[in-house]
Design a protein around this motif. Structure first.
Motif, PDB file in Angstrom:
ATOM      1  N   LYS A  55       1.057  -1.154   0.120  1.00 48.50           N
ATOM      2  CA  LYS A  55      -0.061  -0.055   0.054  1.00 48.50           C
ATOM      3  C   LYS A  55       0.931   1.288   0.110  1.00 48.50           C
ATOM      4  O   LYS A  55       0.665   1.977  -0.823  1.00 48.50           O
ATOM      5  CB  LYS A  55      -0.748  -0.078   1.128  1.00 48.50           C
ATOM      6  N   GLN A  59      -1.552  -9.817  -3.726  1.00 46.67           N
ATOM      7  CA  GLN A  59      -2.714  -8.862  -3.893  1.00 46.67           C
ATOM      8  C   GLN A  59      -3.542  -9.535  -4.808  1.00 46.67           C
ATOM      9  O   GLN A  59      -4.963  -9.497  -4.613  1.00 46.67           O
ATOM     10  CB  GLN A  59      -2.361  -7.231  -4.145  1.00 46.67           C
ATOM     11  N   ARG A  60      -3.159  -9.719  -6.056  1.00 43.56           N
ATOM     12  CA  ARG A  60      -3.787 -10.185  -7.148  1.00 43.56           C
ATOM     13  C   ARG A  60      -4.657 -11.326  -6.842  1.00 43.56           C
ATOM     14  O   ARG A  60      -5.652 -11.322  -7.276  1.00 43.56           O
ATOM     15  CB  ARG A  60      -3.088 -10.202  -8.150  1.00 43.56           C
ATOM     16  N   TRP A 104       0.857  -0.012 -11.879  1.00 45.48           N
ATOM     17  CA  TRP A 104      -0.170   0.673 -12.525  1.00 45.48           C
ATOM     18  C   TRP A 104      -1.322  -0.277 -12.597  1.00 45.48           C
ATOM     19  O   TRP A 104      -2.590  -0.112 -12.270  1.00 45.48           O
ATOM     20  CB  TRP A 104       0.154   1.263 -13.904  1.00 45.48           C
ATOM     21  N   HIS A 122       2.238   6.956  -6.568  1.00 45.06           N
ATOM     22  CA  HIS A 122       1.189   7.810  -7.115  1.00 45.06           C
ATOM     23  C   HIS A 122       1.617   9.498  -6.612  1.00 45.06           C
ATOM     24  O   HIS A 122       1.182  10.308  -7.285  1.00 45.06           O
ATOM     25  CB  HIS A 122       0.049   7.706  -6.614  1.00 45.06           C
ATOM     26  N   SER A 179      -1.872  -3.057 -11.058  1.00 47.84           N
ATOM     27  CA  SER A 179      -2.663  -3.310  -9.849  1.00 47.84           C
ATOM     28  C   SER A 179      -3.666  -2.410  -9.257  1.00 47.84           C
ATOM     29  O   SER A 179      -4.521  -2.844  -8.716  1.00 47.84           O
ATOM     30  CB  SER A 179      -1.732  -3.722  -8.694  1.00 47.84           C
ATOM     31  N   SER A 180      -3.678  -1.313  -9.732  1.00 52.27           N
ATOM     32  CA  SER A 180      -4.802  -0.391  -9.360  1.00 52.27           C
ATOM     33  C   SER A 180      -5.748  -0.197 -10.381  1.00 52.27           C
ATOM     34  O   SER A 180      -6.676   0.312 -10.054  1.00 52.27           O
ATOM     35  CB  SER A 180      -4.100   1.020  -8.937  1.00 52.27           C
ATOM     36  N   HIS A 181      -5.335  -0.327 -11.809  1.00 50.72           N
ATOM     37  CA  HIS A 181      -6.497   0.019 -12.727  1.00 50.72           C
ATOM     38  C   HIS A 181      -6.999  -1.334 -13.451  1.00 50.72           C
ATOM     39  O   HIS A 181      -7.835  -0.862 -14.125  1.00 50.72           O
ATOM     40  CB  HIS A 181      -5.652   0.809 -13.723  1.00 50.72           C
ATOM     41  N   LEU A 206       2.531   1.968  -3.381  1.00 49.46           N
ATOM     42  CA  LEU A 206       1.476   2.434  -4.302  1.00 49.46           C
ATOM     43  C   LEU A 206       1.602   3.784  -4.194  1.00 49.46           C
ATOM     44  O   LEU A 206       1.622   4.808  -4.987  1.00 49.46           O
ATOM     45  CB  LEU A 206       0.331   1.547  -4.427  1.00 49.46           C
ATOM     46  N   GLU A 207       1.252   4.221  -2.687  1.00 49.94           N
ATOM     47  CA  GLU A 207       1.136   5.771  -2.334  1.00 49.94           C
ATOM     48  C   GLU A 207       2.389   6.570  -2.788  1.00 49.94           C
ATOM     49  O   GLU A 207       2.110   7.470  -3.107  1.00 49.94           O
ATOM     50  CB  GLU A 207       0.841   5.796  -0.822  1.00 49.94           C
TER      51      GLU A 207
END
Length: 248
Positions: free
Chosen positions: A106, A154-155, A233, A113, A235-237, A109-110
């Motif tokens: 997490k 996570q996936r 990218w 971004h 993993s979030s989209h 990813l923060e």
């Protein structure tokens, strides 16, 4: 937190007519002194400076040259990301290197971004730190290879949740985002799994050259600099999907 600055000229592989202004924010006095000594004989050599980080960065906004921020992200990760974002807004060309004790998906990813250019463990060697700074100055983004394993975990968790909630009826793959074709989407999923071009080529019975063309197109469309950024990218989209399109 102590702030440090450098105005040594850029040389070697990352040579430039402009200077590098290196800012060091590290609350641990021992580690801060260690970083100073490690960087002392490099173009990133920091020297003591006064004033708050915001004030110092603001003064450099119109001064020209290359700006590098090396900052501890362990104590208050969210605030560090805010500072990184603010620096990028003030000086878009600035480089941000975050130092952490351990990796957390997490938080990585923060940081990604927020505009971080490198996310490094404090346990790395002196040589790796300096080389990472050189690569960042050349436009590369450095994120932990271990993050690919976290992305896979996570996936898998997301897929399990989706499988439990989904009906037994077949469904179409969700529409690709960012203009990605179906083939590019599945290859992007392979990048999330850490697959090499050779493995991807075998999976879909295509040549490695074709895979390279697809990967290059993917990076361009999602504006990622490398495969790791593309995986982060994705993993979030990308929506979870159980279907794989036929090879071709």
């Amino acid at each position: 937190m102590e702030l440090a600055r450098s105005t040594d000229p850029l040389s070697g592989e990352v040579s430039s007519a402009a200077s590098i202004k290196t800012f060091l924010v590290e609350p641990n006095a021992l580690l801060r002194e260690g970083l100073r000594r490690i960087l002392a004989d490099t173009v990133y050599s920091p020297s003591p400076a006064t004033g708050a980080l915001d004030e110092t960065i603001s003064r450099q906004a119109h001064g020209g040259g290359n700006v590098v921020l090396i900052i501890d992200a362990t104590r208050d990760h969210q605030e560090t990301c805010c500072q990184a974002r603010k620096l990028k807004e003030t000086i878009p060309s600035a480089k941000v290197i975050m130092l952490v004790e351990q990796y957390d998906l997490k938080q990585v990813l923060e940081a990604f971004h927020a505009g971080a250019d490198a996310y490094l463990k404090k346990s790395i060697s002196c040589e790796v730190l300096v080389k990472s700074l050189d690569l960042v100055m050349l436009g590369e983004a450095i994120f932990p290879g271990a993050i690919l394993e976290l992305l896979q975990d996570q996936r898998a968790q997301i897929s399990e949740s989706k499988d439990e909630a989904a009906s037994d009826e077949p469904h179409e793959m969700a529409a690709p985002t960012k203009g990605l074709s179906v083939r590019e989407t599945v290859i992007l999923r392979c990048l999330m799994d850490g697959d090499s071009n050779k493995i991807i080529a075998r999976k879909f019975d295509i040549t490695e050259a074709t895979v390279k063309v697809h990967v290059k197109a993917i990076l361009r469309k999602i504006q990622a600099k490398n495969r790791t950024q593309a995986a982060i990218w994705a993993s979030s989209h990308l929506p979870a999907s159980r279907q794989t399109p036929p090879a071709g």
